[in-house]
Design an enzyme around this catalytic site. Structure first.
Site, short mmCIF file in Angstrom:
data_model
loop_
_atom_site.label_atom_id
_atom_site.label_comp_id
_atom_site.label_asym_id
_atom_site.label_seq_id
_atom_site.Cartn_x
_atom_site.Cartn_y
_atom_site.Cartn_z
N LYS A 19 0.82 -1.21 0.00
CA LYS A 19 0.00 0.00 0.00
C LYS A 19 0.86 1.27 0.00
CE LYS A 19 -2.07 -1.03 3.88
NZ LYS A 19 -1.36 -2.28 4.25
N ARG A 90 -9.96 0.22 8.55
CA ARG A 90 -9.42 -1.07 8.95
C ARG A 90 -10.44 -1.93 9.66
NH1 ARG A 90 -3.73 0.24 8.73
NH2 ARG A 90 -2.62 -1.64 9.26
N ARG A 124 11.69 -5.49 5.42
CA ARG A 124 11.52 -4.08 5.03
C ARG A 124 12.50 -3.17 5.79
NH1 ARG A 124 5.76 -1.49 5.52
NH2 ARG A 124 5.89 -2.49 7.56
N ARG A 157 11.18 -0.91 11.14
CA ARG A 157 10.05 -0.45 11.95
C ARG A 157 9.90 -1.33 13.19
NH1 ARG A 157 4.79 0.55 8.18
NH2 ARG A 157 3.78 -0.70 9.79
N ARG A 168 -0.29 -8.62 13.56
CA ARG A 168 -0.91 -7.67 12.61
C ARG A 168 -1.70 -8.41 11.55
NH1 ARG A 168 4.34 -4.85 10.81
NH2 ARG A 168 3.04 -3.85 9.22
P1 AP5 Z 1 4.83 -1.55 1.90
O1 AP5 Z 1 4.54 -0.75 0.68
O2 AP5 Z 1 5.53 -0.88 3.03
O3 AP5 Z 1 3.49 -2.27 2.41
P2 AP5 Z 1 2.25 -1.70 3.19
O4 AP5 Z 1 1.04 -2.36 2.60
O5 AP5 Z 1 2.26 -0.22 3.25
O6 AP5 Z 1 2.52 -2.35 4.61
P3 AP5 Z 1 2.42 -1.70 6.05
O7 AP5 Z 1 3.23 -2.59 6.94
O8 AP5 Z 1 2.75 -0.26 6.05
O9 AP5 Z 1 0.92 -1.92 6.33
P4 AP5 Z 1 0.21 -1.92 7.67
O10 AP5 Z 1 -1.19 -1.83 7.22
O11 AP5 Z 1 0.53 -3.06 8.56
O12 AP5 Z 1 0.87 -0.71 8.47
P5 AP5 Z 1 0.38 0.74 8.79
O13 AP5 Z 1 1.55 1.62 8.81
O14 AP5 Z 1 -0.77 1.09 7.93
O15 AP5 Z 1 5.67 -2.83 1.44
C1 AP5 Z 1 6.16 -3.77 2.41
C2 AP5 Z 1 7.56 -4.27 2.00
O16 AP5 Z 1 7.45 -5.02 0.79
C3 AP5 Z 1 8.58 -3.15 1.70
O17 AP5 Z 1 9.84 -3.57 2.13
C4 AP5 Z 1 8.54 -3.02 0.18
O18 AP5 Z 1 9.78 -2.56 -0.33
C5 AP5 Z 1 8.23 -4.44 -0.27
N1 AP5 Z 1 7.41 -4.48 -1.47
C6 AP5 Z 1 6.39 -3.63 -1.81
N2 AP5 Z 1 5.84 -4.01 -2.99
C7 AP5 Z 1 6.53 -5.13 -3.38
C8 AP5 Z 1 6.41 -5.98 -4.52
N3 AP5 Z 1 5.50 -5.78 -5.49
N4 AP5 Z 1 7.26 -7.04 -4.60
C9 AP5 Z 1 8.19 -7.26 -3.63
N5 AP5 Z 1 8.34 -6.48 -2.53
C10 AP5 Z 1 7.52 -5.42 -2.42
O19 AP5 Z 1 -0.19 0.58 10.28
C11 AP5 Z 1 0.68 0.34 11.37
C12 AP5 Z 1 -0.09 0.31 12.68
O20 AP5 Z 1 -0.73 1.58 12.90
C13 AP5 Z 1 -1.23 -0.70 12.76
O21 AP5 Z 1 -0.76 -1.97 13.13
C14 AP5 Z 1 -2.14 -0.04 13.81
O22 AP5 Z 1 -1.63 -0.25 15.10
C15 AP5 Z 1 -2.01 1.43 13.49
N6 AP5 Z 1 -3.04 1.89 12.52
C16 AP5 Z 1 -2.84 2.36 11.26
N7 AP5 Z 1 -4.00 2.67 10.66
C17 AP5 Z 1 -4.97 2.40 11.56
C18 AP5 Z 1 -6.39 2.48 11.52
N8 AP5 Z 1 -7.05 2.90 10.42
N9 AP5 Z 1 -7.09 2.11 12.63
C19 AP5 Z 1 -6.45 1.69 13.73
N10 AP5 Z 1 -5.11 1.57 13.83
C20 AP5 Z 1 -4.38 1.92 12.75
MG MG Z 2 2.41 1.25 4.79
#
Ligand code: AP5
Ligand code: MG
Ligand code: ZN
Length: 212
Positions: A19, A90, A124, A157, A168
């Site tokens: 994402k 979410r 990552r 992270r 997660r």
């Molecule tokens: P990346 O692009 O970083 O993936 P992502 O989908 O953004 O993953 P996140 O870990 O950021 O998602 P998340 O939903 O767990 O975390 P968030 O920060 O939203 O890619 C991942 C890796 O793969 C990278 O190394 C990249 O280089 C590689 N990659 C990408 N594309 C690739 C491909 N095509 N092929 C190979 N490799 C690839 O949330 C974190 C925390 O915040 C949550 O756990 C929660 O506690 C809180 N939070 C956030 N939003 C909310 C909400 N709405 N409500 C409540 N709590 C929330």
């Molecule tokens: Mg992300």
């Protein structure tokens, strides 16, 4: 097609589905805001709320309470002309809230198998200065530990340890899968194969937006 400057895109997908990687490109290509609750919460990890700090939830891989997150999103969308929304909604209650404050032009879901997600997340590395994502195997920087974009230091992270990643993923299955189901039932969901290279994934996203 002429690029619509005001596009409002929702990008769904499991932790590690890509994402953040794809949202960054979409924001640049369409000149829209990247609205991401994860980054907003990380920038305010120690903010005191009536429920506790975001950190106390995030380091366990749990969701931060809806009231805190809804407020962040509402403020960000108010200021935006077009946007790509990443990491929200979410759960079904956040989806309900979103439907009251936003009209979406496109709802996309990045599909990636669980085994691949674990490898992506534990490998990552993120730039501590500009937030650009890298991966020790799939997306290596030119120089290990250094950001290609800005020269900043690459870090892991806090929630990318294997144990927290598993938590997660189970929070995703329980809370966020039903959100994806909900948009599928409404007939608006476009599923994108997220297991291709980042360039291929991006091309598929742009194709689907141009068809919309
Ligand atoms: P990346 O692009 O970083 O993936 P992502 O989908 O953004 O993953 P996140 O870990 O950021 O998602 P998340 O939903 O767990 O975390 P968030 O920060 O939203 O890619 C991942 C890796 O793969 C990278 O190394 C990249 O280089 C590689 N990659 C990408 N594309 C690739 C491909 N095509 N092929 C190979 N490799 C690839 O949330 C974190 C925390 O915040 C949550 O756990 C929660 O506690 C809180 N939070 C956030 N939003 C909310 C909400 N709405 N409500 C409540 N709590 C929330
Ligand atoms: Mg992300
Ligand atoms: Zn950087």
């Amino acid at each position: 097609m002429v690029v619509d400057m005001g596009k409002r895109i929702l990008l769904l997908g499991a932790p590690g589905a890509g994402k953040g990687t794809q949202s960054k490109r979409l924001a640049e290509t369409y000149d829209i805001d990247h609205v991401t609750t994860g980054d907003a919460l990380r920038a305010n990890k120690d903010m005191e709320t009536e429920y506790g700090t975001p950190r106390s939830f995030m380091e366990k891989g749990e969701l931060v309470p809806d009231a805190v997150v809804n407020e962040i999103v509402e403020a960000a969308l108010e200021d935006a002309d077009g946007y790509v929304l990443d990491g929200y909604p979410r759960n079904l209650s956040q989806a309900e809230y979103l439907s009251e404050i936003a009209d979406l032009d496109a709802v996309l879901s990045l599909e990636v198998a669980e085994s691949e997600l674990v490898e992506r997340l534990t490998g990552r590395r993120v730039c501590s200065e500009c937030g650009t994502n890298f991966h020790v195997k799939f997306n290596q920087p030119e120089e290990a530990g250094v950001c290609d974009e800005c020269g900043g230091e690459l870090i892991q992270r806090d929630d990318d340890t294997e144990e927290t990643v598993r938590e997660r993923l189970s929070v995703f299955e329980e809370n966020t899968e039903p959100v994806i189901e909900h948009y599928r039932d409404e007939g608006v969901l476009v599923e994108i194969d997220g297991e291709q290279t980042p360039d291929e994934v991006f091309d598929d996203i742009v194709d689907s937006l141009d068809d919309a």
